[in-house]
Design a protein around this motif. Structure first.
Motif, PDB file in Angstrom:
ATOM      1  N   ILE A 182      41.416  38.101  48.177  1.00 38.35           N
ATOM      2  CA  ILE A 182      41.468  38.400  46.737  1.00 38.35           C
ATOM      3  C   ILE A 182      42.644  37.685  46.077  1.00 38.35           C
ATOM      4  O   ILE A 182      42.563  37.221  44.940  1.00 38.35           O
ATOM      5  N   GLN A 183      43.740  37.559  46.817  1.00 42.22           N
ATOM      6  CA  GLN A 183      44.942  36.920  46.273  1.00 42.22           C
ATOM      7  C   GLN A 183      44.871  35.400  46.321  1.00 42.22           C
ATOM      8  O   GLN A 183      45.352  34.710  45.417  1.00 42.22           O
ATOM      9  N   SER A 184      44.257  34.853  47.388  1.00 37.91           N
ATOM     10  CA  SER A 184      44.336  33.402  47.611  1.00 37.91           C
ATOM     11  C   SER A 184      43.038  32.638  47.373  1.00 37.91           C
ATOM     12  O   SER A 184      43.052  31.416  47.256  1.00 37.91           O
ATOM     13  N   ASN A 185      41.930  33.348  47.317  1.00 41.57           N
ATOM     14  CA  ASN A 185      40.632  32.687  47.163  1.00 41.57           C
ATOM     15  C   ASN A 185      40.098  32.946  45.743  1.00 41.57           C
ATOM     16  O   ASN A 185      39.734  34.083  45.416  1.00 41.57           O
ATOM     17  N   PRO A 186      40.041  31.927  44.885  1.00 43.12           N
ATOM     18  CA  PRO A 186      39.576  32.113  43.500  1.00 43.12           C
ATOM     19  C   PRO A 186      38.190  32.737  43.413  1.00 43.12           C
ATOM     20  O   PRO A 186      37.918  33.543  42.512  1.00 43.12           O
ATOM     21  N   GLU A 187      37.312  32.384  44.344  1.00 39.60           N
ATOM     22  CA  GLU A 187      35.957  32.931  44.333  1.00 39.60           C
ATOM     23  C   GLU A 187      35.980  34.444  44.548  1.00 39.60           C
ATOM     24  O   GLU A 187      35.333  35.205  43.812  1.00 39.60           O
ATOM     25  N   MET A 188      36.736  34.890  45.561  1.00 41.24           N
ATOM     26  CA  MET A 188      36.814  36.314  45.859  1.00 41.24           C
ATOM     27  C   MET A 188      37.548  37.073  44.752  1.00 41.24           C
ATOM     28  O   MET A 188      37.187  38.206  44.415  1.00 41.24           O
ATOM     29  N   LYS A 189      38.558  36.457  44.197  1.00 42.94           N
ATOM     30  CA  LYS A 189      39.294  37.097  43.104  1.00 42.94           C
ATOM     31  C   LYS A 189      38.394  37.292  41.893  1.00 42.94           C
ATOM     32  O   LYS A 189      38.394  38.354  41.256  1.00 42.94           O
ATOM     33  N   ALA A 190      37.609  36.260  41.565  1.00 39.59           N
ATOM     34  CA  ALA A 190      36.694  36.357  40.430  1.00 39.59           C
ATOM     35  C   ALA A 190      35.645  37.450  40.673  1.00 39.59           C
ATOM     36  O   ALA A 190      35.305  38.217  39.759  1.00 39.59           O
ATOM     37  N   TYR A 191      35.143  37.508  41.909  1.00 40.83           N
ATOM     38  CA  TYR A 191      34.141  38.527  42.255  1.00 40.83           C
ATOM     39  C   TYR A 191      34.748  39.920  42.142  1.00 40.83           C
ATOM     40  O   TYR A 191      34.137  40.837  41.564  1.00 40.83           O
ATOM     41  N   TYR A 192      35.962  40.086  42.672  1.00 43.62           N
ATOM     42  CA  TYR A 192      36.643  41.384  42.636  1.00 43.62           C
ATOM     43  C   TYR A 192      36.903  41.824  41.189  1.00 43.62           C
ATOM     44  O   TYR A 192      36.597  42.956  40.810  1.00 43.62           O
TER      45      TYR A 192
ATOM     46  N   ASP B  27      35.875  45.167  36.408  1.00 41.69           N
ATOM     47  CA  ASP B  27      35.623  45.216  34.969  1.00 41.69           C
ATOM     48  C   ASP B  27      34.337  45.963  34.643  1.00 41.69           C
ATOM     49  O   ASP B  27      34.198  46.545  33.561  1.00 41.69           O
ATOM     50  N   GLN B  28      33.394  45.952  35.604  1.00 42.26           N
ATOM     51  CA  GLN B  28      32.131  46.664  35.415  1.00 42.26           C
ATOM     52  C   GLN B  28      32.253  48.143  35.754  1.00 42.26           C
ATOM     53  O   GLN B  28      31.276  48.894  35.648  1.00 42.26           O
ATOM     54  N   GLY B  29      33.449  48.555  36.172  1.00 40.28           N
ATOM     55  CA  GLY B  29      33.678  49.952  36.499  1.00 40.28           C
ATOM     56  C   GLY B  29      33.327  50.339  37.917  1.00 40.28           C
ATOM     57  O   GLY B  29      33.234  51.530  38.240  1.00 40.28           O
ATOM     58  N   LYS B  30      33.140  49.356  38.791  1.00 45.42           N
ATOM     59  CA  LYS B  30      32.802  49.643  40.176  1.00 45.42           C
ATOM     60  C   LYS B  30      34.029  50.163  40.930  1.00 45.42           C
ATOM     61  O   LYS B  30      35.167  49.893  40.564  1.00 45.42           O
ATOM     62  N   ASN B  31      33.760  50.891  41.999  1.00 43.03           N
ATOM     63  CA  ASN B  31      34.820  51.457  42.819  1.00 43.03           C
ATOM     64  C   ASN B  31      35.605  50.354  43.546  1.00 43.03           C
ATOM     65  O   ASN B  31      35.017  49.431  44.101  1.00 43.03           O
ATOM     66  N   LYS B  32      36.939  50.481  43.540  1.00 44.76           N
ATOM     67  CA  LYS B  32      37.777  49.451  44.163  1.00 44.76           C
ATOM     68  C   LYS B  32      37.549  49.353  45.673  1.00 44.76           C
ATOM     69  O   LYS B  32      37.445  48.258  46.221  1.00 44.76           O
ATOM     70  N   MET B  33      37.486  50.503  46.355  1.00 45.77           N
ATOM     71  CA  MET B  33      37.301  50.477  47.801  1.00 45.77           C
ATOM     72  C   MET B  33      35.925  49.951  48.182  1.00 45.77           C
ATOM     73  O   MET B  33      35.768  49.251  49.188  1.00 45.77           O
ATOM     74  N   SER B  34      34.920  50.280  47.365  1.00 49.76           N
ATOM     75  CA  SER B  34      33.579  49.762  47.613  1.00 49.76           C
ATOM     76  C   SER B  34      33.570  48.241  47.488  1.00 49.76           C
ATOM     77  O   SER B  34      32.953  47.536  48.299  1.00 49.76           O
ATOM     78  N   THR B  35      34.272  47.736  46.478  1.00 56.26           N
ATOM     79  CA  THR B  35      34.354  46.284  46.269  1.00 56.26           C
ATOM     80  C   THR B  35      35.111  45.625  47.411  1.00 56.26           C
ATOM     81  O   THR B  35      34.712  44.556  47.907  1.00 56.26           O
ATOM     82  N   LEU B  36      36.199  46.245  47.845  1.00 61.58           N
ATOM     83  CA  LEU B  36      36.969  45.714  48.962  1.00 61.58           C
ATOM     84  C   LEU B  36      36.125  45.662  50.232  1.00 61.58           C
ATOM     85  O   LEU B  36      36.192  44.697  51.005  1.00 61.58           O
TER      86      LEU B  36
END
Length: 331
Positions: free
Chosen positions: A278-288, A293-302
């Motif tokens: 999430i910190q180093s990969n722009p693709e993963m950061k954008a996805y996260y 922003d859509q209100g999804k759960n942080k742990m679910s996204t992780l």
């Protein structure tokens, strides 16, 4: 392969309790190389079948089952090493416990699933050494973390001038542990570099941005060079990052969640990889960011990112080509 007879073995530090399923015959042997040969001879006699139709089944007990595995594997005997929890849950409620009864239960388990069991594949000597070194490294890292946490709290509360020896000794312990961790890591890297197959796997896995050397070694060792798990989904389940539904009929509608039955070390490493990605990969950061922003759960996204990284690791190994970040080619 047609299995006719099963020998269940309860492995302990000093003894091997063996039970022949069909006859119920039981015998105890010392857990050493000389008597393991006698145990195999007894098993063939009591079962009355050839070695290709006899299956030995026992639990994985770490160091105590190592000699048994090496002997059976070296003699081309059929055997399977099964997690203890799998045996326990497959046989339902059991009352009482002793080595003789456990051997009988293991033999019963082997008989019930004999058509499903696959012969155990012995890891290479290099993988065995790597696994032991990884275990030592984990202990050293845990000890170092304990000293660092304690020292930090003591520095916050205690007067350093009045506790010079206390701080000095713990500081030296941290430095010593740092040195030993470095030595262990250098040895692991050397082992990988000397094995062309492992080195190729290591380079392929670390080409996935977010997966570092520690996690790459873990994946190589616990998949036995990516030979024991048919898909990344099964390994995700093994590590406890695969989500499972929780519902029954119309009254129970729990949320989908991961199981607590897991290799906790693998789960922790993949969590750190996901945070790094999430910190180093722009693709993963954008996805996260998009999911949050859509209100999804942080742990679910992780957890989704953990699965994405694991899927990519398996994919690059299957293709035998490094991972290519396609996002950089997007307009």
């Amino acid at each position: 392969m047609e299995i006719k007879e099963i020998i269940g073995i309860d492995v302990s530090k000093l003894t091997l309790d063996c039970c022949h399923h069909s006859s119920g015959s039981h015998k105890e042997f010392d857990n050493n190389l000389d008597t393991i040969a006698s145990m195999v001879k007894w098993s063939l006699q009591v079962s009355g079948v050839s070695k290709k139709k006899l299956l030995f089944v026992f639990e994985h007990t770490g160091l105590y089952s190592d000699q048994l595995i090496q002997f059976l594997g070296g003699g081309d005997y059929l055997f399977n090493v099964v997690p203890g929890l799998e045996i326990k849950r497959s046989l339902g409620i059991a009352r009482g416990k002793d080595d003789k009864a456990d051997a009988k239960r293991i033999a019963l388990y082997g008989y019930r699933v004999k058509d499903e069991l696959k012969p155990f594949q012995i890891p290479s000597k290099t993988l065995e050494v790597l696994k032991r070194l990884m275990s030592v490294r984990k202990k050293l890292v845990t000890q170092r973390a304990g000293y660092i946490a304690t020292l930090k709290e003591q520095a916050r509360i205690l007067n350093k001038q009045h506790n010079k020896v206390l701080f000095k000794v713990q500081g030296k312990m941290i430095l010593t542990l740092d040195k030993q961790i470095t030595i262990v890591e250098q040895e692991m890297n050397q082992l990988i570099e000397e094995d062309p197959e492992l080195l190729d796997l290591y380079r392929l896995i670390t080409s996935v941005k977010g997966i570092g050397g520690v996690t790459a070694r873990f994946l190589i060792v616990y998949t036995v060079g990516f030979t024991t798990f048919e898909s990344w989904r099964k390994f995700a389940s093994y590590c406890g990052i695969a989500p499972f539904p929780y519902r029954s009929g119309t009254s129970i509608r729990g949320r989908t969640k991961v199981s607590h039955l897991a290799n906790k070390e693998g789960k922790s490493l993949l969590s750190m990889c996901a945070a790094s990605a999430i910190q180093s990969n722009p693709e993963m950061k954008a996805y996260y960011d998009r999911r949050i922003d859509q209100g999804k759960n942080k742990m679910s996204t992780l957890n989704i990112i953990r699965n994405k990284l694991l899927a990519r690791a398996f994919a690059v190994v299957q293709r035998r080509t490094p991972y290519v970040n396609t996002m950089k080619f997007a307009c």
